[in-house]
Write a protein that holds these residues in place. Structure first.
Motif: not given
Length: 220
Positions: A4-10, A59-62
């Protein structure tokens, strides 16, 4: 559980800055576990300091690869968020990262992160002497003026006992003193960004990911 957090992260990763002005940008890498075969990889973090003196995460990414391609893609994503008039980028001296910064932000100066550098420098002196040497080197950062003169003074003071350390400092001179050498905005030179702030941000990211023990990967 966190779907449910995916939309916020995107939304966070795709948003554009309102002001779009960040004079300083830190780029750093954290070692984290990622939800892809239980691997340990780098999480890249870019933090900006705008002209009002406020920090903001850009930005924050893997990045699962150690090559420059992943870093370049990350930085291009950061630039796409809208930061403009970046005068100085601060990072460690990883060749792939430095090259990526030059490609993504060609108009910005680059300075080596003094905290990362100091850790490397202290490996050239005995452990008992490390606090003294660290204090000496930090005096160059604390100077409002005459930074080059203080840098020379520190090298001369260390050379009799720690020749390798003095040579190490001399070799890194250009990378560490970029902020003083460049014709940057005067108010920004008087109040340079503090690496300690970035270290605290990294600590908070680690503290939150440690709760679940693994960093979410790019795939569900």
């Amino acid at each position: 559980m966190a779907t449910h957090l995916d939309a916020q992260v995107t939304a966070f990763r795709q948003w554009r800055l309102d002001q779009g002005v960040d004079s300083f940008v830190w780029v750093d890498a954290l070692v984290v576990k990622v939800r892809e075969d239980g691997r340990v990889v780098n999480a890249l973090v870019a933090t900006g300091v705008n002209t009002d003196g406020y920090r903001e995460i850009l930005g924050l990414d893997v990045a699962s690869a150690e090559d420059g391609a992943g870093r370049l893609a990350f930085l291009r994503g950061v630039v796409a968020h809208g930061p403009s008039r970046v005068q100085l980028v601060i990072s460690d001296a990883h060749p792939g990262l430095v090259a990526a910064i030059g490609s993504a932000l060609p108009g910005a100066a680059w300075q080596r992160c003094r905290t990362h550098y100091l850790r490397n420098l202290l490996t050239t002196v005995p452990k008992a002497a490390q606090p003294h040497v660290a204090a000496q080197v930090r005096t160059t950062v604390d100077q409002a003026d005459a930074v080059t003169a203080q840098y020379d003074h520190v090298i001369d003071a260390l050379e009799p006992r720690f020749r390798d350390t003095a040579e190490h400092l001399e070799t890194a001179r250009a990378d560490l003193l970029e902020l003083s050498a460049r014709d940057l905005a005067p108010d920004l030179v008087r109040q340079p960004p503090r690496t300690a702030d970035q270290a605290e941000l990294n600590k908070q990211i680690r503290r939150r990911t440690d709760v679940v023990g693994i960093f979410p990967g790019p795939t569900p």
